[in-house]
Design a protein around this motif. Structure first.
Motif, PDB file in Angstrom:
ATOM      1  N   ARG A 284      -2.617  -5.518  -6.861  1.00 35.96           N
ATOM      2  CA  ARG A 284      -3.513  -4.388  -6.608  1.00 35.96           C
ATOM      3  C   ARG A 284      -4.525  -4.721  -5.521  1.00 35.96           C
ATOM      4  NH1 ARG A 284      -5.124  -1.546 -12.314  1.00 35.96           N
ATOM      5  NH2 ARG A 284      -5.472   0.238 -10.919  1.00 35.96           N
TER       6      ARG A 284
ATOM      7  N   ASP B 247      -4.579   4.017 -10.908  1.00 40.25           N
ATOM      8  CA  ASP B 247      -4.879   4.806  -9.716  1.00 40.25           C
ATOM      9  C   ASP B 247      -4.347   6.225  -9.865  1.00 40.25           C
ATOM     10  OD1 ASP B 247      -5.777   2.478  -7.817  1.00 40.25           O
ATOM     11  OD2 ASP B 247      -3.901   1.804  -8.736  1.00 40.25           O
TER      12      ASP B 247
ATOM     13  N   ASP C 228       0.813  -1.213   0.000  1.00 44.69           N
ATOM     14  CA  ASP C 228       0.000   0.000   0.000  1.00 44.69           C
ATOM     15  C   ASP C 228       0.851   1.269   0.000  1.00 44.69           C
ATOM     16  OD1 ASP C 228       0.980  -0.415   2.563  1.00 44.69           O
ATOM     17  OD2 ASP C 228      -0.856   0.241   3.560  1.00 44.69           O
TER      18      ASP C 228
ATOM     19  N   SER D  18      -9.342   8.392 -10.433  1.00 42.57           N
ATOM     20  CA  SER D  18      -7.875   8.433 -10.469  1.00 42.57           C
ATOM     21  C   SER D  18      -7.379   9.760  -9.902  1.00 42.57           C
ATOM     22  CB  SER D  18      -7.370   8.281 -11.906  1.00 42.57           C
ATOM     23  OG  SER D  18      -7.807   7.071 -12.467  1.00 42.57           O
ATOM     24  N   LYS D  19      -6.122   9.782  -9.508  1.00 49.39           N
ATOM     25  CA  LYS D  19      -5.455  11.004  -9.075  1.00 49.39           C
ATOM     26  C   LYS D  19      -4.492  11.450 -10.170  1.00 49.39           C
ATOM     27  CE  LYS D  19      -7.465  10.575  -5.077  1.00 49.39           C
ATOM     28  NZ  LYS D  19      -8.613  11.453  -4.730  1.00 49.39           N
TER      29      LYS D  19
ATOM     30  N   ARG E 152      -0.660   0.281  -6.010  1.00 50.27           N
ATOM     31  CA  ARG E 152      -1.291   1.186  -6.964  1.00 50.27           C
ATOM     32  C   ARG E 152      -0.515   1.200  -8.278  1.00 50.27           C
ATOM     33  NH1 ARG E 152      -1.544   6.400  -3.276  1.00 50.27           N
ATOM     34  NH2 ARG E 152       0.131   5.225  -2.224  1.00 50.27           N
TER      35      ARG E 152
END
Length: 399
Positions: free
Chosen positions: A296, A323, A270, A357-358, A301
């Motif tokens: 995942r 992600d 993570d 998503s970022k 990510r």
């Protein structure tokens, strides 16, 4: 590609050479035609075409160079055209002349661009042929120039691949590289959120990391080099404050090879991001998705690199549902001056909002770029303006 492998076009090239040898042999009425390479005092038969009833040499075979017609043709002791070897005193000094026997013989040196002799282009028969003349020799020279030059180029390429393989292999074995870590900042909160691990090579020749990884892919060592860099990057994960993450560059090809899970074993997934480096379309997205799924599910990510730099990156985004989407530095560099680039970045941000998503902007070097990114609600960024890549021991963290 391993150095023992032929170039991608090697199969068609070999057919071209074989066809040329066969055509020349039949034109001259000879029994054997071959291309030889001189190496380590021996003559290696690289391409051979023979009459079905007479095949005295085979591809891959070799014999001492000083026992051959080839060497004597190159150094001038024998003429390139010999209609009847039994009438030549120098030819009679070689046991092979009577053992085979050799009757008619034509041999032309093959030279590399720097003048070095690669080997020879030869034809011979067991019986003499007094009808052979300078016109026949001219035909052989033409074939030698056309095919022989290409053969020499192919083997030089293979030699270069072998040198490249050894160079990359040595860099891996000796760990002739270190990892620099570039901070990724939440610009709205002026908060560190992660680092991207970037390989920096100290091995010769001194050149950019992308050239090292490209060469590793060319010689079949892509997985080994990428995983070696990831192992080295992970050694410093404990230095970074939780919950910041570490972004690791990797190609889809290496993921599909299956060795990555063992490298990541024991690390908190993570806190890791896999950043896909492939800039071309991927052949099998389903296999890649399947390979990433177990990782995942345990918190790893995935980031897609270079969004906005080409069609392939958008295809990756659609197929892999990353992600993190990273805006390419080439887009960021003109985002404050180019309305089109600003609109493209805004579209990526909107897409990310819709898909969860970022977005991380790469290559931020000027305050003007950063201000536009803030206006577009791109909250995370990296670049020289926010922090240069540094070795782990040189990083400083608050508190």
């Amino acid at each position: 590609m391993r150095p023992s492998q032929a170039p991608k076009n090697g199969h068609s090239f070999s057919h071209l050479v074989q066809d040329a040898l066969g055509a020349l042999r039949r034109h001259l009425g000879m029994e054997v035609a071959f291309i030889s390479e001189f190496r380590h005092g021996r003559r290696f038969f690289r391409y051979v075409d023979s009459d079905a009833a007479f095949s005295p040499i085979q591809v891959g075979g070799s014999n001492p160079l000083d026992e051959s017609y080839c060497l004597r043709v190159v150094d001038g002791r024998l003429p390139q055209l010999i209609p009847d070897a039994l009438q030549n005193a120098e030819a009679l000094s070689l046991p092979v002349t009577r053992l085979l026997p050799v009757g008619a013989h034509i041999s032309v040196p093959i030279q590399l661009l720097d003048g070095e002799v690669f080997g020879t282009f030869c034809c011979f028969s067991r019986t003499a042929d007094l009808s052979l003349d300078d016109r026949d020799l001219a035909v052989v020279r033409l074939f030698a120039e056309f095919v022989g030059g290409t053969v020499a180029q192919a083997f030089r390429q293979r030699k270069n691949l072998k040198a490249a393989y050894q160079r990359v292999q040595h860099a891996i074995a000796q760990e002739d590289f270190h990892i620099a870590y570039q901070p990724i900042i939440h610009v709205g909160e002026s908060r560190l959120v992660g680092h991207e691990a970037l390989a920096r090579f100290t091995a010769e020749p001194l050149r950019s990391p992308d050239k090292w990884f490209h060469e590793a892919a060319e010689v079949g060592l892509q997985e080994e080099l990428e995983l070696a860099a990831i192992r080295k990057a992970l050694e410093n994960l404990h230095r970074f404050p939780a919950p910041t993450y570490l972004s690791l560059n990797i190609s889809p090809e290496t993921i599909l090879k299956g060795g990555l899970p063992a490298v990541l074993a024991g690390y908190p997934l993570d806190r890791l991001v896999l950043e896909l480096t492939e800039h071309e379309s991927i052949d099998d997205y389903a296999a890649l998705v399947a390979a990433l799924a177990p990782l995942r599910q345990r918190g790893l990510r995935v980031a897609v690199d270079d969004a906005g730099a080409g069609y392939a990156s958008f295809r990756h985004i659609l197929k892999l549902a990353p992600d993190i989407i990273k805006l390419d530095a080439s887009l960021v560099a003109t985002i404050d001056k180019d309305q089109g680039m600003r609109a493209l970045a805004a579209a990526v941000v909107r897409f990310a909002e819709e898909t969860g998503s970022k977005v991380v902007a790469e290559g931020v070097e000027r305050p003007e770029e950063l201000q536009v990114l803030r206006d577009l609600k791109v909250n995370k960024a990296q670049g020289y303006l926010l922090g240069r890549p540094r070795r782990a021991e040189d990083l400083e963290f608050p508190g």
